[in-house]
Design an enzyme around this catalytic site. Structure first.
Site, PDB file in Angstrom:
ATOM      1  CG  ASP A 137      -5.994   4.415 -14.193  1.00  0.00           C
ATOM      2  OD1 ASP A 137      -6.365   3.762 -15.191  1.00  0.00           O
ATOM      3  OD2 ASP A 137      -6.772   5.105 -13.500  1.00  0.00           O
ATOM      4  CG  ASP A 139      -1.476   6.581 -10.240  1.00  0.00           C
ATOM      5  OD1 ASP A 139      -2.326   7.335 -10.742  1.00  0.00           O
ATOM      6  OD2 ASP A 139      -1.766   5.521  -9.653  1.00  0.00           O
TER       7      ASP A 139
END
Length: 212
Positions: A137, A139
């Site tokens: 992911d 962030d």
């Protein structure tokens, strides 16, 4: 980037300088190995004694995370998430998280608030240590010192949804952090993560809601 007395230490900053002797005796062996290699620590939210900062040690695997404290006087280098934005143009690898960074940079620049890169992408950009992978992911943080409306949050979520990977963005308010997606939702209360713990609040910008 040498530590400056006028540069505040904030969550998600990367810090160097923890001496090996300061690693707790009961810490897993990998913690000492990481510190001895000179890897940075990430500032985390927690209440600590004056003159110290709460930090997290990152190991090679996702499950290797260790909470520690560090003397502010020991810091030899500090990198803030927003300082890493300039490194995006120099990225040569093609992981989805890094492609997403290049895609969404104009969107975040247009918001007009300081933003930065945290998590695995921030760690890799700051150190050159390869920690990203295909499913990582992205962030991010957005420093929202002033009220950021739910309408603005929903618009930003929509603008980021076509990125190459999932984006987890935290709004950093003066009293803690709240997930952008949660603030953009219809939930009456959202989870605010503060130094003294997490709590449900209706407005993350209201200091009176820090009370237990």
């Amino acid at each position: 980037m040498v530590m400056n007395a006028h540069l505040p230490v904030q969550p998600h900053d990367l810090l160097w300088g923890l001496p090996l002797a300061a690693v707790p005796a009961d810490a897993p062996a990998w913690v000492g190995e990481v510190v001895s290699m000179g890897h940075p620590l990430v500032v985390r939210r927690a209440q600590v004694d004056e003159g110290y900062v709460a930090v997290g040690v990152r190991g090679r695997s996702r499950g290797q995370r260790f909470a520690a404290v560090m003397k502010l006087s020991a810091i030899t280098r500090q990198v803030k998430p927003e300082q890493l934005v300039a490194a995006v143009d120099k990225v040569e690898t093609d992981w989805p998280a890094l492609r997403a960074l290049k895609q969404i940079r104009p969107v975040l620049d247009a918001v007009g608030l300081p933003w930065g890169i945290a998590g695995s992408a921030g760690f890799e950009l700051a150190t050159g240590i390869k920690v990203l992978h295909q499913d990582s992911d992205l962030d991010l943080i957005l420093r929202a010192d002033r009220f950021f409306s739910r309408v603005q949050a929903a618009e930003l979520v929509k603008a980021l949804e076509d990125a190459s990977c999932r984006i987890d963005l935290q709004l950093q308010t003066p009293f803690g952090a709240v997930a952008l997606r949660e603030w953009a939702s219809s939930a009456r209360q959202v989870l605010l993560k503060a130094d003294d713990g997490a709590r449900l609040v209706s407005n993350p910008w209201q200091p009176q809601e820090r009370a237990a």
